[in-house]
Scaffold this motif. Structure first.
Motif, short mmCIF file in Angstrom:
data_model
loop_
_atom_site.label_atom_id
_atom_site.label_comp_id
_atom_site.label_asym_id
_atom_site.label_seq_id
_atom_site.Cartn_x
_atom_site.Cartn_y
_atom_site.Cartn_z
N ARG A 1 4.63 10.94 3.84
CA ARG A 1 5.62 11.66 4.66
C ARG A 1 4.94 12.28 5.88
NH1 ARG A 1 10.59 13.92 1.22
NH2 ARG A 1 10.73 12.17 -0.21
N ALA A 2 3.74 12.81 5.67
CA ALA A 2 2.99 13.38 6.79
C ALA A 2 2.68 12.30 7.82
CB ALA A 2 1.70 14.02 6.28
N VAL A 3 2.20 11.16 7.34
CA VAL A 3 1.80 10.08 8.25
C VAL A 3 3.00 9.61 9.08
CG1 VAL A 3 0.96 7.69 8.36
CG2 VAL A 3 -0.10 9.32 6.75
N ARG A 4 4.14 9.45 8.41
CA ARG A 4 5.35 9.00 9.12
C ARG A 4 5.78 10.02 10.16
NH1 ARG A 4 8.06 8.31 4.11
NH2 ARG A 4 6.93 6.57 3.19
N THR A 5 5.69 11.29 9.81
CA THR A 5 6.08 12.34 10.75
C THR A 5 5.16 12.34 11.97
OG1 THR A 5 6.90 13.62 8.88
CG2 THR A 5 6.59 14.81 10.97
N TRP A 6 3.89 12.09 11.75
CA TRP A 6 2.97 12.00 12.89
C TRP A 6 3.32 10.81 13.81
CZ3 TRP A 6 -1.36 12.46 8.76
CH2 TRP A 6 -1.60 13.82 8.48
N GLY A 7 4.16 9.91 13.30
CA GLY A 7 4.48 8.72 14.08
C GLY A 7 3.43 7.64 13.90
N LEU A 8 2.59 7.80 12.89
CA LEU A 8 1.57 6.77 12.59
C LEU A 8 2.10 5.88 11.46
CD1 LEU A 8 -1.68 8.96 12.77
CD2 LEU A 8 -0.59 7.64 14.59
N GLU A 9 1.32 4.84 11.17
CA GLU A 9 1.78 3.86 10.19
C GLU A 9 0.78 3.77 9.04
OE1 GLU A 9 3.17 -0.71 10.59
OE2 GLU A 9 2.59 0.23 12.47
N VAL A 10 1.30 3.74 7.81
CA VAL A 10 0.39 3.46 6.70
C VAL A 10 0.15 1.95 6.67
CG1 VAL A 10 1.08 5.47 5.30
CG2 VAL A 10 2.20 3.29 4.94
N VAL A 11 -1.02 1.57 6.17
CA VAL A 11 -1.38 0.14 6.16
C VAL A 11 -0.45 -0.64 5.24
CG1 VAL A 11 -3.20 -1.48 5.49
CG2 VAL A 11 -3.78 0.57 6.81
N ALA A 12 -0.18 -0.10 4.04
CA ALA A 12 0.67 -0.80 3.06
C ALA A 12 2.08 -0.95 3.61
CB ALA A 12 0.70 -0.02 1.75
N LYS A 13 2.58 -2.18 3.63
CA LYS A 13 3.90 -2.45 4.20
C LYS A 13 5.01 -2.30 3.19
CE LYS A 13 3.36 -5.69 8.06
NZ LYS A 13 3.22 -7.14 8.35
N ASP A 14 4.71 -2.65 1.94
CA ASP A 14 5.75 -2.73 0.92
C ASP A 14 5.76 -1.43 0.09
OD1 ASP A 14 7.19 -3.17 -1.39
OD2 ASP A 14 6.43 -5.21 -1.71
N PRO A 15 6.87 -0.68 0.14
CA PRO A 15 6.91 0.59 -0.58
C PRO A 15 6.64 0.46 -2.08
CG PRO A 15 8.77 0.40 0.91
CD PRO A 15 8.08 -0.94 0.92
N THR A 16 6.86 -0.71 -2.66
CA THR A 16 6.55 -0.85 -4.09
C THR A 16 5.05 -1.03 -4.32
OG1 THR A 16 6.75 -3.26 -4.17
CG2 THR A 16 8.79 -2.00 -4.48
N GLN A 17 4.28 -1.11 -3.20
CA GLN A 17 2.83 -1.32 -3.34
C GLN A 17 2.02 -0.12 -2.84
OE1 GLN A 17 2.15 -5.10 -1.36
NE2 GLN A 17 3.01 -6.26 -3.05
N TYR A 18 2.68 1.02 -2.66
CA TYR A 18 1.95 2.20 -2.20
C TYR A 18 1.01 2.73 -3.28
CZ TYR A 18 5.25 2.87 1.74
OH TYR A 18 5.99 2.74 2.88
N SER A 19 -0.18 3.10 -2.85
CA SER A 19 -1.17 3.67 -3.76
C SER A 19 -0.90 5.14 -4.00
CB SER A 19 -2.56 3.50 -3.14
OG SER A 19 -3.48 4.35 -3.80
N GLY A 20 -1.18 5.60 -5.22
CA GLY A 20 -1.06 7.02 -5.51
C GLY A 20 -2.36 7.79 -5.24
#
Ligand SMILES: *Cc1c(COP(=O)(O)O)cnc(C)c1O
Length: 400
Positions: free
Chosen positions: A283-302
């Protein structure tokens, strides 16, 4: 070197922060590793370590890094020229495949874009087409630490079963064990590979293999040369709580303590905590307007969030600003994504306020380094952490 006041923030995805309790346990006097007291300790430890893998099968512990445990898994179960199926998800999966090739295995390395992991459908298709059952093992990285991409092992197992394929399933859980949901027995994993310095909250220096009946059967006919990594030598000595050569005595004390801490918190709570921190970080990364590397939300690391730097900005220069100014270490971009990605480790001995501090440091660092972004990422994370805390915190009737 001048003194930096306050605590260093070690937010790389391993080695992770070693808690005081573990440090104290490690500082106990080293004892005779062939003596009776050590044997009793060893027996107890080798039994209790099974819990974190969720297995009733033997777990072998080496004085090694995770890389050693990778090698142990391969040389104990396979023979020269055996075919192995692996998937490119990032630098660690790439290194494991390189190792398998150097050991003389015939590796099919399914190419990937470093932004998505293998799908169960990919696995099923490849194995269904392998009518002669030429693949002897499938090697999957549960949590690719270089890209923050998680692979659903239960789904991989189901795909292998649908294909009716007898290959062994080997899983690298080095940066997920003791942090993300993991079930060695239930998922039918044959060898789980782990290391001490990530979810297990220890310093580097222990490599682990959890085995299965099928892995032990494969071990009987495996022809790759092995000496230091030989499971049989380990298992023979482990029966009495001993090791075939000098174990990392004091790290094993630390492991015992770390396992107690995980048991006290409860595995399910440990998993939920990492999930929560992963979500807050994204959520922080998205708010910064940056992108997480993982594209698929079912593949996000904890346990780790890899963040793409905006085009034209250096991730390493940014990390240097954060280290120099705020005394926080962030993970670098590895291999192909060198200098293009930075990684926020949120695993091990970690809590909500440590995450809030970490994300404040990243946000301030972005501003100081002149990286284009929007403010409010840390606040967005706090909002999520607050909501989760409110959900968990039932105010008893009559208190208000
Ligand atoms: C850290 C890591 C490794 C390598 O472990 P070392 O202890 O550095 O040898 C391998 N795979 C994954 C997924 C990792 O996170």
């Amino acid at each position: 070197m001048s003194y930096s006041s306050g605590r260093h923030f070690l937010q790389i995805p391993g080695p992770t922060n070693v808690p005081e309790r573990v440090l104290r346990a490690i500082s106990a006097p080293t004892i005779d590793h062939r003596g009776g007291a050590f044997g009793r300790f060893g027996l107890e430890l080798l039994e209790s370590v099974k819990e974190v893998f969720r297995t009733t099968s033997p777990v072998v512990i080496y004085p090694s890094s995770g890389t050693g445990a990778w090698e142990a898994a391969l040389v104990n179960t396979l023979s020269p020229g055996d075919k192995v199926l692996m998937f490119e998800v990032g630098q660690f999966s790439t290194l494991w495949a390189d190792m398998a090739r150097r050991l003389g295995l015939d590796v099919t390395f399914v190419p990937g874009d470093w932004r998505t992991g293998p799908s169960a459908a990919d696995v099923e298709k490849i194995l269904t087409e392998d009518k002669g059952h030429t693949y002897k093992a499938v090697g999957v990285v549960h949590n690719e630490t270089a890209t923050g991409i998680y692979t659903n092992i239960a789904e991989v197992r189901k795909a292998m079963d649908r294909a009716g394929h007898p290959a062994l399933l080997m899983v690298d859980a080095i940066s997920s064990l003791g942090a993300m949901d993991y079930r060695h027995d239930e998922w039918g994993v044959d060898v789980t590979i782990a290391g001490s310095q990530k979810g297990l909250m220890l310093p580097p220096g222990l490599g682990l293999n959890a085995l299965s009946e099928r892995a032990l059967a494969a071990n009987k006919t495996a022809k790759l040369p092995k000496a230091y990594w030989d499971w049989q030598a380990m298992l023979g000595q482990n029966k009495a709580g001993f090791f075939p050569y000098t174990p990392a005595t004091n790290l094993l004390y630390g492991l015992k303590e770390a396992l107690s801490m995980i048991r006290e918190e409860g595995l399910e709570n440990v998993y939920a905590r990492h999930e929560r921190h992963g979500e807050a970080t994204r959520r922080a990364v998205r708010t910064w307007g940056l992108e997480v590397v993982a594209k698929d939300p079912t593949q996000y690391s904890g346990t780790v969030t890899a963040v793409l730097m905006p085009e034209g900005f250096s991730a390493d220069a940014f990390r240097k600003v954060v280290l120099d100014r705020f005394n926080m270490s962030l993970g670098s971009g590895l291999g192909k994504v060198n200098d293009k990605v930075f990684r926020i480790g949120h695993l091990g001995d970690f809590n909500d306020l440590m995450l809030a501090g970490t994300l404040c440091g990243v946000e301030m660092g972005l501003a100081v380094a002149g990286v284009p972004h929007k403010q409010g990422g840390a606040a967005a994370a706090m909002e999520h952490l607050t909501a989760m805390a409110q959900q968990a915190h039932q105010v008893p009737a009559g208190v208000r």
